[in-house]
Design a protein around this motif. Sequence first.
Motif, PDB file in Angstrom:
ATOM      1  N   GLU A   1       0.815  -1.223   0.000  1.00 14.80           N
ATOM      2  CA  GLU A   1       0.000   0.000   0.000  1.00 14.80           C
ATOM      3  C   GLU A   1       0.844   1.267   0.000  1.00 14.80           C
ATOM      4  O   GLU A   1       0.624   2.180  -0.818  1.00 14.80           O
ATOM      5  CB  GLU A   1      -0.936   0.008   1.212  1.00 14.80           C
ATOM      6  CG  GLU A   1      -1.776   1.276   1.309  1.00 14.80           C
ATOM      7  CD  GLU A   1      -2.646   1.326   2.549  1.00 14.80           C
ATOM      8  OE1 GLU A   1      -3.172   2.417   2.851  1.00 14.80           O
ATOM      9  OE2 GLU A   1      -2.813   0.284   3.223  1.00 14.80           O
ATOM     10  N   VAL A   2       1.816   1.348   0.880  1.00 16.17           N
ATOM     11  CA  VAL A   2       2.616   2.568   0.988  1.00 16.17           C
ATOM     12  C   VAL A   2       3.428   2.791  -0.285  1.00 16.17           C
ATOM     13  O   VAL A   2       3.453   3.904  -0.841  1.00 16.17           O
ATOM     14  CB  VAL A   2       3.552   2.496   2.211  1.00 16.17           C
ATOM     15  CG1 VAL A   2       4.491   3.707   2.227  1.00 16.17           C
ATOM     16  CG2 VAL A   2       2.744   2.441   3.504  1.00 16.17           C
ATOM     17  N   PHE A   3       4.079   1.745  -0.771  1.00 22.82           N
ATOM     18  CA  PHE A   3       4.881   1.857  -1.991  1.00 22.82           C
ATOM     19  C   PHE A   3       4.036   2.288  -3.177  1.00 22.82           C
ATOM     20  O   PHE A   3       4.410   3.202  -3.932  1.00 22.82           O
ATOM     21  CB  PHE A   3       5.556   0.519  -2.290  1.00 22.82           C
ATOM     22  CG  PHE A   3       6.265   0.472  -3.616  1.00 22.82           C
ATOM     23  CD1 PHE A   3       7.456   1.147  -3.820  1.00 22.82           C
ATOM     24  CD2 PHE A   3       5.721  -0.239  -4.684  1.00 22.82           C
ATOM     25  CE1 PHE A   3       8.105   1.116  -5.049  1.00 22.82           C
ATOM     26  CE2 PHE A   3       6.358  -0.277  -5.920  1.00 22.82           C
ATOM     27  CZ  PHE A   3       7.553   0.403  -6.105  1.00 22.82           C
ATOM     28  N   LEU A   4       2.890   1.658  -3.363  1.00 21.35           N
ATOM     29  CA  LEU A   4       2.034   1.980  -4.502  1.00 21.35           C
ATOM     30  C   LEU A   4       1.454   3.389  -4.383  1.00 21.35           C
ATOM     31  O   LEU A   4       1.366   4.116  -5.378  1.00 21.35           O
ATOM     32  CB  LEU A   4       0.907   0.951  -4.622  1.00 21.35           C
ATOM     33  CG  LEU A   4       1.333  -0.438  -5.093  1.00 21.35           C
ATOM     34  CD1 LEU A   4       0.185  -1.432  -4.946  1.00 21.35           C
ATOM     35  CD2 LEU A   4       1.815  -0.401  -6.540  1.00 21.35           C
ATOM     36  N   THR A   5       1.061   3.772  -3.181  1.00 21.24           N
ATOM     37  CA  THR A   5       0.518   5.118  -2.979  1.00 21.24           C
ATOM     38  C   THR A   5       1.532   6.179  -3.381  1.00 21.24           C
ATOM     39  O   THR A   5       1.209   7.143  -4.098  1.00 21.24           O
ATOM     40  CB  THR A   5       0.108   5.319  -1.509  1.00 21.24           C
ATOM     41  OG1 THR A   5      -0.906   4.358  -1.156  1.00 21.24           O
ATOM     42  CG2 THR A   5      -0.436   6.723  -1.275  1.00 21.24           C
ATOM     43  N   GLU A   6       2.782   6.013  -2.935  1.00 25.76           N
ATOM     44  CA  GLU A   6       3.827   6.988  -3.246  1.00 25.76           C
ATOM     45  C   GLU A   6       4.167   6.984  -4.733  1.00 25.76           C
ATOM     46  O   GLU A   6       4.338   8.049  -5.344  1.00 25.76           O
ATOM     47  CB  GLU A   6       5.073   6.682  -2.413  1.00 25.76           C
ATOM     48  CG  GLU A   6       4.864   6.907  -0.917  1.00 25.76           C
ATOM     49  CD  GLU A   6       6.071   6.480  -0.092  1.00 25.76           C
ATOM     50  OE1 GLU A   6       6.999   5.856  -0.669  1.00 25.76           O
ATOM     51  OE2 GLU A   6       6.089   6.748   1.120  1.00 25.76           O
ATOM     52  N   THR A   7       4.263   5.785  -5.325  1.00 24.41           N
ATOM     53  CA  THR A   7       4.619   5.679  -6.739  1.00 24.41           C
ATOM     54  C   THR A   7       3.543   6.277  -7.628  1.00 24.41           C
ATOM     55  O   THR A   7       3.838   7.035  -8.567  1.00 24.41           O
ATOM     56  CB  THR A   7       4.859   4.212  -7.112  1.00 24.41           C
ATOM     57  OG1 THR A   7       5.888   3.666  -6.288  1.00 24.41           O
ATOM     58  CG2 THR A   7       5.246   4.077  -8.575  1.00 24.41           C
ATOM     59  N   ILE A   8       2.299   5.953  -7.336  1.00 20.19           N
ATOM     60  CA  ILE A   8       1.186   6.448  -8.148  1.00 20.19           C
ATOM     61  C   ILE A   8       1.061   7.963  -8.034  1.00 20.19           C
ATOM     62  O   ILE A   8       0.827   8.661  -9.034  1.00 20.19           O
ATOM     63  CB  ILE A   8      -0.117   5.742  -7.742  1.00 20.19           C
ATOM     64  CG1 ILE A   8      -0.087   4.292  -8.241  1.00 20.19           C
ATOM     65  CG2 ILE A   8      -1.345   6.468  -8.278  1.00 20.19           C
ATOM     66  CD1 ILE A   8      -1.196   3.419  -7.707  1.00 20.19           C
ATOM     67  N   ALA A   9       1.227   8.485  -6.842  1.00 16.45           N
ATOM     68  CA  ALA A   9       1.162   9.940  -6.667  1.00 16.45           C
ATOM     69  C   ALA A   9       2.239  10.638  -7.501  1.00 16.45           C
ATOM     70  O   ALA A   9       1.982  11.685  -8.123  1.00 16.45           O
ATOM     71  CB  ALA A   9       1.324  10.287  -5.190  1.00 16.45           C
ATOM     72  N   GLU A  10       3.429  10.054  -7.537  1.00 18.62           N
ATOM     73  CA  GLU A  10       4.509  10.637  -8.325  1.00 18.62           C
ATOM     74  C   GLU A  10       4.174  10.604  -9.815  1.00 18.62           C
ATOM     75  O   GLU A  10       4.344  11.604 -10.531  1.00 18.62           O
ATOM     76  CB  GLU A  10       5.816   9.888  -8.074  1.00 18.62           C
ATOM     77  CG  GLU A  10       6.993  10.456  -8.839  1.00 18.62           C
ATOM     78  CD  GLU A  10       8.300   9.725  -8.577  1.00 18.62           C
ATOM     79  OE1 GLU A  10       9.345  10.201  -9.054  1.00 18.62           O
ATOM     80  OE2 GLU A  10       8.270   8.669  -7.916  1.00 18.62           O
ATOM     81  N   LEU A  11       3.681   9.467 -10.302  1.00 13.25           N
ATOM     82  CA  LEU A  11       3.343   9.342 -11.717  1.00 13.25           C
ATOM     83  C   LEU A  11       2.216  10.295 -12.108  1.00 13.25           C
ATOM     84  O   LEU A  11       2.263  10.931 -13.169  1.00 13.25           O
ATOM     85  CB  LEU A  11       2.950   7.897 -12.027  1.00 13.25           C
ATOM     86  CG  LEU A  11       4.076   6.861 -11.916  1.00 13.25           C
ATOM     87  CD1 LEU A  11       3.520   5.451 -12.048  1.00 13.25           C
ATOM     88  CD2 LEU A  11       5.146   7.102 -12.972  1.00 13.25           C
ATOM     89  N   LYS A  12       1.224  10.409 -11.264  1.00 10.89           N
ATOM     90  CA  LYS A  12       0.093  11.286 -11.570  1.00 10.89           C
ATOM     91  C   LYS A  12       0.502  12.754 -11.558  1.00 10.89           C
ATOM     92  O   LYS A  12      -0.095  13.578 -12.270  1.00 10.89           O
ATOM     93  CB  LYS A  12      -1.054  11.015 -10.599  1.00 10.89           C
ATOM     94  CG  LYS A  12      -1.691   9.646 -10.816  1.00 10.89           C
ATOM     95  CD  LYS A  12      -2.724   9.295  -9.763  1.00 10.89           C
ATOM     96  CE  LYS A  12      -4.032   9.967  -9.997  1.00 10.89           C
ATOM     97  NZ  LYS A  12      -5.094   9.436  -9.107  1.00 10.89           N
ATOM     98  N   SER A  13       1.537  13.073 -10.795  1.00  9.83           N
ATOM     99  CA  SER A  13       2.015  14.460 -10.782  1.00  9.83           C
ATOM    100  C   SER A  13       2.613  14.857 -12.120  1.00  9.83           C
ATOM    101  O   SER A  13       2.733  16.045 -12.435  1.00  9.83           O
ATOM    102  CB  SER A  13       3.048  14.648  -9.663  1.00  9.83           C
ATOM    103  OG  SER A  13       4.289  14.040  -9.995  1.00  9.83           O
TER     104      SER A  13
END
Length: 237
Positions: free
Chosen positions: A111-123
């Motif tokens: 959860e934590v890894f995916l949340t951070e990765t997805i937020a970065e990509l969406k930015s």
Amino acid sequence: MTKLSVNINKVATLRNARGGNNPDVIKVAQDCERFGAQGITVHPRPDERHIRYQDVMDLQKVVTTEFNIEGNPNGRFLELVKKIKPTQVTLVPDAEDVLTSDTGWDTIKYEVFLTETIAELKSYGMRTSIFINPAKDLITGAAKVGADRIEFYTGPYAEQYSKDCEQAIEAYVECAKLANSLGLGINAGHDLDLTNLQYLKHQIPALKEVSIGHALICDALYYGLENTIQMYLRELQ
């Protein structure tokens, strides 16, 4: 309408087997679009045994439909997609030595890894999709980490389809309903072909996109690439 994204990894595999540039991956991608494909998918792996990182850079210059880049979000992969900024990034939990994708994300454990990765990509303005097994807790987890879409891993569906199509699709239908209720778009990919594709589409009418490579390229050996793409598009009508 469900879009057809053609995965051209197998074209690169054929090229790499002999060296040189035959078949020409870039030209094949352009031809797929010209023949009606609504997207191009690539899945670069660390060993570059099929699509190479340079291929992805070159394709970015010519793909005019949706460009979908799949892969395990390690450092090199993330740097690549941030440079390319494709329409969609599909996160796949591949081990480096895996032959082909064989399972989806545990969205609870990571959860934590995916949340951070997805937020970065969406930015960076990229749509994000998570490769996932049809399990309700994982679907809920995909919404929680901020994914825009899920991509169902349809390997088990394809394997069981000829034995009992209703049982093969059951979990996917239930999870698709949940995904819809959570605002997640639904993609699908792996082992989809002219035999099982139409049934999947009919049972999951909200399906936004399918990514198909291996079976489509194999069929093209018999039917020709243009005719094969049209055959797959008809299955999705």
